[in-house]
Design a protein around this motif. Structure first.
Motif, PDB file in Angstrom:
ATOM      1  N   ASN A  52     -22.128 -12.193  -2.895  1.00  0.00           N
ATOM      2  CA  ASN A  52     -20.823 -12.740  -3.237  1.00  0.00           C
ATOM      3  C   ASN A  52     -19.981 -11.720  -4.004  1.00  0.00           C
ATOM      4  OD1 ASN A  52     -21.680 -15.020  -2.019  1.00  0.00           O
ATOM      5  ND2 ASN A  52     -21.759 -16.288  -3.866  1.00  0.00           N
ATOM      6  N   LEU A  53     -20.639 -10.893  -4.810  1.00  0.00           N
ATOM      7  CA  LEU A  53     -19.918  -9.877  -5.560  1.00  0.00           C
ATOM      8  C   LEU A  53     -19.311  -8.839  -4.604  1.00  0.00           C
ATOM      9  CD1 LEU A  53     -19.318  -9.430  -8.528  1.00  0.00           C
ATOM     10  CD2 LEU A  53     -21.242  -7.860  -8.651  1.00  0.00           C
ATOM     11  N   GLU A  54     -20.004  -8.575  -3.515  1.00  0.00           N
ATOM     12  CA  GLU A  54     -19.445  -7.677  -2.501  1.00  0.00           C
ATOM     13  C   GLU A  54     -18.194  -8.288  -1.878  1.00  0.00           C
ATOM     14  OE1 GLU A  54     -18.898  -4.484   0.140  1.00  0.00           O
ATOM     15  OE2 GLU A  54     -19.955  -4.681  -1.768  1.00  0.00           O
ATOM     16  N   ASP A  55     -18.210  -9.611  -1.688  1.00  0.00           N
ATOM     17  CA  ASP A  55     -17.015 -10.295  -1.199  1.00  0.00           C
ATOM     18  C   ASP A  55     -15.872 -10.175  -2.201  1.00  0.00           C
ATOM     19  OD1 ASP A  55     -18.327 -11.053   1.096  1.00  0.00           O
ATOM     20  OD2 ASP A  55     -18.880 -13.047   0.326  1.00  0.00           O
ATOM     21  N   VAL A  56     -16.220 -10.258  -3.483  1.00  0.00           N
ATOM     22  CA  VAL A  56     -15.210 -10.097  -4.534  1.00  0.00           C
ATOM     23  C   VAL A  56     -14.606  -8.699  -4.453  1.00  0.00           C
ATOM     24  CG1 VAL A  56     -14.828  -9.939  -7.027  1.00  0.00           C
ATOM     25  CG2 VAL A  56     -16.217 -11.805  -6.096  1.00  0.00           C
ATOM     26  N   ARG A  57     -15.463  -7.695  -4.266  1.00  0.00           N
ATOM     27  CA  ARG A  57     -14.969  -6.325  -4.161  1.00  0.00           C
ATOM     28  C   ARG A  57     -13.995  -6.178  -3.000  1.00  0.00           C
ATOM     29  NH1 ARG A  57     -15.382  -1.960  -1.290  1.00  0.00           N
ATOM     30  NH2 ARG A  57     -16.883  -2.874   0.185  1.00  0.00           N
ATOM     31  N   LYS A  58     -14.372  -6.739  -1.853  1.00  0.00           N
ATOM     32  CA  LYS A  58     -13.504  -6.643  -0.685  1.00  0.00           C
ATOM     33  C   LYS A  58     -12.187  -7.390  -0.917  1.00  0.00           C
ATOM     34  CE  LYS A  58     -17.256  -6.108   2.675  1.00  0.00           C
ATOM     35  NZ  LYS A  58     -17.988  -6.733   3.813  1.00  0.00           N
ATOM     36  N   ARG A  59     -12.274  -8.546  -1.598  1.00  0.00           N
ATOM     37  CA  ARG A  59     -11.062  -9.305  -1.894  1.00  0.00           C
ATOM     38  C   ARG A  59     -10.151  -8.525  -2.836  1.00  0.00           C
ATOM     39  NH1 ARG A  59      -6.890 -12.044  -0.484  1.00  0.00           N
ATOM     40  NH2 ARG A  59      -6.078 -13.480  -2.056  1.00  0.00           N
ATOM     41  N   LEU A  60     -10.736  -7.876  -3.834  1.00  0.00           N
ATOM     42  CA  LEU A  60      -9.950  -7.064  -4.765  1.00  0.00           C
ATOM     43  C   LEU A  60      -9.307  -5.880  -4.041  1.00  0.00           C
ATOM     44  CD1 LEU A  60     -12.235  -7.032  -7.927  1.00  0.00           C
ATOM     45  CD2 LEU A  60      -9.972  -8.081  -7.742  1.00  0.00           C
ATOM     46  N   ASP A  61     -10.075  -5.259  -3.148  1.00  0.00           N
ATOM     47  CA  ASP A  61      -9.517  -4.150  -2.361  1.00  0.00           C
ATOM     48  C   ASP A  61      -8.301  -4.614  -1.582  1.00  0.00           C
ATOM     49  OD1 ASP A  61     -11.336  -2.325  -3.253  1.00  0.00           O
ATOM     50  OD2 ASP A  61     -12.579  -2.322  -1.441  1.00  0.00           O
ATOM     51  N   LYS A  62      -8.403  -5.812  -0.995  1.00  0.00           N
ATOM     52  CA  LYS A  62      -7.277  -6.355  -0.206  1.00  0.00           C
ATOM     53  C   LYS A  62      -6.081  -6.641  -1.100  1.00  0.00           C
ATOM     54  CE  LYS A  62      -5.405  -8.458   3.457  1.00  0.00           C
ATOM     55  NZ  LYS A  62      -4.208  -9.073   2.875  1.00  0.00           N
ATOM     56  N   LEU A  63      -6.315  -7.224  -2.256  1.00  0.00           N
ATOM     57  CA  LEU A  63      -5.214  -7.542  -3.163  1.00  0.00           C
ATOM     58  C   LEU A  63      -4.512  -6.280  -3.649  1.00  0.00           C
ATOM     59  CD1 LEU A  63      -6.859 -10.391  -5.285  1.00  0.00           C
ATOM     60  CD2 LEU A  63      -4.912 -10.629  -3.735  1.00  0.00           C
ATOM     61  N   TYR A  64      -5.300  -5.279  -4.026  1.00  0.00           N
ATOM     62  CA  TYR A  64      -4.690  -4.055  -4.528  1.00  0.00           C
ATOM     63  C   TYR A  64      -4.028  -3.260  -3.404  1.00  0.00           C
ATOM     64  CZ  TYR A  64      -6.552  -4.707  -9.215  1.00  0.00           C
ATOM     65  OH  TYR A  64      -6.803  -5.193 -10.475  1.00  0.00           O
ATOM     66  N   HIS A  65      -4.554  -3.385  -2.187  1.00  0.00           N
ATOM     67  CA  HIS A  65      -3.887  -2.752  -1.049  1.00  0.00           C
ATOM     68  C   HIS A  65      -2.533  -3.402  -0.813  1.00  0.00           C
ATOM     69  CE1 HIS A  65      -2.787  -2.564   3.252  1.00  0.00           C
ATOM     70  NE2 HIS A  65      -3.106  -1.293   3.110  1.00  0.00           N
ATOM     71  N   ASP A  66      -2.498  -4.729  -0.826  1.00  0.00           N
ATOM     72  CA  ASP A  66      -1.232  -5.433  -0.645  1.00  0.00           C
ATOM     73  C   ASP A  66      -0.255  -5.103  -1.772  1.00  0.00           C
ATOM     74  OD1 ASP A  66      -2.313  -6.542   1.597  1.00  0.00           O
ATOM     75  OD2 ASP A  66      -2.718  -8.503   0.712  1.00  0.00           O
ATOM     76  N   ALA A  67      -0.783  -4.950  -2.980  1.00  0.00           N
ATOM     77  CA  ALA A  67       0.064  -4.551  -4.108  1.00  0.00           C
ATOM     78  C   ALA A  67       0.636  -3.152  -3.876  1.00  0.00           C
ATOM     79  CB  ALA A  67      -0.723  -4.592  -5.415  1.00  0.00           C
ATOM     80  N   ALA A  68      -0.164  -2.258  -3.282  1.00  0.00           N
ATOM     81  CA  ALA A  68       0.305  -0.906  -2.988  1.00  0.00           C
ATOM     82  C   ALA A  68       1.424  -0.923  -1.957  1.00  0.00           C
ATOM     83  CB  ALA A  68      -0.852  -0.041  -2.494  1.00  0.00           C
ATOM     84  N   VAL A  69       1.282  -1.785  -0.948  1.00  0.00           N
ATOM     85  CA  VAL A  69       2.334  -1.916   0.065  1.00  0.00           C
ATOM     86  C   VAL A  69       3.628  -2.403  -0.587  1.00  0.00           C
ATOM     87  CG1 VAL A  69       3.046  -3.156   2.143  1.00  0.00           C
ATOM     88  CG2 VAL A  69       0.702  -2.330   1.933  1.00  0.00           C
ATOM     89  N   ALA A  70       3.514  -3.420  -1.441  1.00  0.00           N
ATOM     90  CA  ALA A  70       4.693  -3.946  -2.131  1.00  0.00           C
ATOM     91  C   ALA A  70       5.269  -2.912  -3.096  1.00  0.00           C
ATOM     92  CB  ALA A  70       4.322  -5.227  -2.883  1.00  0.00           C
ATOM     93  N   THR A  71       4.401  -2.122  -3.717  1.00  0.00           N
ATOM     94  CA  THR A  71       4.877  -1.064  -4.619  1.00  0.00           C
ATOM     95  C   THR A  71       5.695  -0.042  -3.857  1.00  0.00           C
ATOM     96  OG1 THR A  71       2.992  -1.332  -6.113  1.00  0.00           O
ATOM     97  CG2 THR A  71       4.152   0.766  -6.205  1.00  0.00           C
ATOM     98  N   ASP A  72       5.251   0.307  -2.658  1.00  0.00           N
ATOM     99  CA  ASP A  72       5.998   1.250  -1.836  1.00  0.00           C
ATOM    100  C   ASP A  72       7.381   0.681  -1.494  1.00  0.00           C
ATOM    101  OD1 ASP A  72       5.151   3.866  -1.125  1.00  0.00           O
ATOM    102  OD2 ASP A  72       5.414   3.367   0.988  1.00  0.00           O
ATOM    103  N   ALA A  73       7.423  -0.629  -1.190  1.00  0.00           N
ATOM    104  CA  ALA A  73       8.710  -1.274  -0.905  1.00  0.00           C
ATOM    105  C   ALA A  73       9.606  -1.256  -2.141  1.00  0.00           C
ATOM    106  CB  ALA A  73       8.479  -2.706  -0.429  1.00  0.00           C
ATOM    107  N   TYR A  74       9.002  -1.497  -3.309  1.00  0.00           N
ATOM    108  CA  TYR A  74       9.762  -1.457  -4.564  1.00  0.00           C
ATOM    109  C   TYR A  74      10.300  -0.054  -4.817  1.00  0.00           C
ATOM    110  CZ  TYR A  74      10.763  -1.549  -9.577  1.00  0.00           C
ATOM    111  OH  TYR A  74      11.386  -1.427 -10.790  1.00  0.00           O
ATOM    112  N   ASP A  75       9.438   0.950  -4.657  1.00  0.00           N
ATOM    113  CA  ASP A  75       9.858   2.336  -4.886  1.00  0.00           C
ATOM    114  C   ASP A  75      10.983   2.729  -3.931  1.00  0.00           C
ATOM    115  OD1 ASP A  75       7.993   2.599  -6.892  1.00  0.00           O
ATOM    116  OD2 ASP A  75       6.488   3.575  -5.633  1.00  0.00           O
ATOM    117  N   ALA A  76      10.872   2.288  -2.665  1.00  0.00           N
ATOM    118  CA  ALA A  76      11.905   2.619  -1.683  1.00  0.00           C
ATOM    119  C   ALA A  76      13.238   1.982  -2.064  1.00  0.00           C
ATOM    120  CB  ALA A  76      11.471   2.146  -0.293  1.00  0.00           C
ATOM    121  N   ALA A  77      13.194   0.715  -2.495  1.00  0.00           N
ATOM    122  CA  ALA A  77      14.422   0.028  -2.907  1.00  0.00           C
ATOM    123  C   ALA A  77      15.004   0.673  -4.160  1.00  0.00           C
ATOM    124  CB  ALA A  77      14.135  -1.455  -3.151  1.00  0.00           C
TER     125      ALA A  77
END
Length: 360
Positions: A52-77
């Motif tokens: 289950n902790l491995e699932d948590v790691r993968k979920r965190l990776d996904k959340l931080y990846h999505d945050a990175a995508v949104a950060t790029d959009a913020y930086d571009a704006a």
């Protein structure tokens, strides 16, 4: 490079190089001879199983990846807002200049009208025809032609200035609309970033200390596996590029930032996000590049991985949402994600989209 930073950098690259040697030699991760049985595990209050902790790691990776995508959009704006703001300031200056010019032209036109009024309202041509002196007639004819040309030029200049003024005003209005659109986009991106980071923090806050330690170990192991697989392809045997003079300066700048925290939207000097670090490093080297990882991927020259050299930028993930600087020996310097600091990592520890060269 400062001595302290040089030491950290050397140790980190040495660790990456050690993995390189293992991967290149094909040495298995085994210990010769019988392996003693591990001691009994200490009692733990952990409530999250390893799987289950491995699932948590993968979920965190996904959340931080999505945050990175949104950060790029913020930086571009944010970058677009700066550009629009500068354009509006330029147009405001042009509008003010055109308004002053138009006022002067109108004063000149008014002066001409007042002069005609003082002569009794007769147009210059009529006054000329009433003259009995031939020389005066000829002189007057020349003045009439000059006056007509001056009037035409004045009216033409007034018309052109009025058109310029309308054009500048329309352009300024369009820029204001774009600025507002960028403001809205930036606000939306900011909310998206914060939402992803807050969810990741909530997820991590549910973990106990030992679970967080195990989670950090899982993250390290996942990065090491990816790096080992990448090195196992023999790619480093082909990578022999030497840094350019500007590339060396960019690497030195990035190295000097080791240990500084990741903050989304930040571009130094106290904190950075991933593209904030790379853009500022190359700006310090005298070669400005686009602010975001996606624009760096779009606008900079692409080079093959085997041809990369220190100072080149490695773009990660299919959506170009992360960027790092290659520093040689299979290592990168990057600002990973919220909660982490600028650090050295393996170049193959994340999925590589491609490599770009700022000073191609």
């Amino acid at each position: 490079m400062r001595p302290g930073k040089r030491g950290i950098f050397a140790v980190a690259v040495a660790m990456v190089s050690a993995v390189t040697v293992v991967a290149a030699s094909g040495t298995a991760f085994t210990t010769p001879g019988p392996v003693p049985a591990p001691p009994p595990a200490a009692p733990t209050s952990s409530i999250v199983p390893q799987a289950n902790l491995e699932d948590v790691r993968k979920r965190l990776d996904k959340l931080y990846h999505d945050a990175a995508v949104a950060t790029d959009a913020y930086d571009a704006a944010e970058e677009a807002s700066k550009t629009q703001g500068a354009r509006i300031a330029e147009l405001s200056g042009r509008i003010a200049t055109a308004q002053r010019k138009l006022a002067i032209l109108k004063d000149r036109a008014g002066a001409a009208a007042r002069s005609q009024y003082r002569t009794g309202g007769l147009p210059p041509t009529a006054e000329l025809l009433l003259s009995d002196d031939p020389q005066q007639f000829l002189d007057g004819a020349g003045r009439v032609l000059q006056g007509q040309r001056a009037t035409q030029n004045l009216l033409g200049e007034m018309t052109r200035t009025e058109k310029d003024l309308r054009r500048y005003a329309a352009a300024a209005s369009a820029q204001w609309k774009r600025l507002e659109a960028d403001r809205v986009a930036k606000a939306a991106a900011k909310k998206a970033v914060q939402r992803q980071i807050d969810e990741a923090k909530r997820l991590e806050s549910r973990l106990e200390k030992r679970e967080k330690e195990r989670l950090a170990k899982l993250e390290q192991e996942a990065a090491l596996r990816a790096q080992t697989i990448w090195l196992g392809t023999g790619i480093l045997k082909k990578v022999r590029g030497k840094a350019s003079a500007q590339g060396e300066e960019a690497v030195q700048y990035a190295t000097a930032q080791l240990g500084k925290p990741y903050v989304w939207g930040a571009e130094g000097p106290a904190s950075f996000d991933c593209s904030g670090l790379t853009s500022q490093a190359w700006s310090a080297a005298g070669h400005p590049i686009p602010r975001t990882s996606q624009e760096q991927w779009k606008q900079l020259k692409h080079v093959d991985v085997k041809d990369m050299r220190p100072g080149d930028l490695i773009i990660y993930f299919g959506d170009a949402s992360h960027v790092a600087m290659y520093v040689g020996d299979g290592a990168i310097i990057h600002a990973p994600r919220p909660g982490r600091t600028v650090t050295v990592a393996g170049a193959g520890s994340m999925p590589i989209l491609g490599v770009v060269r700022p000073d191609a």
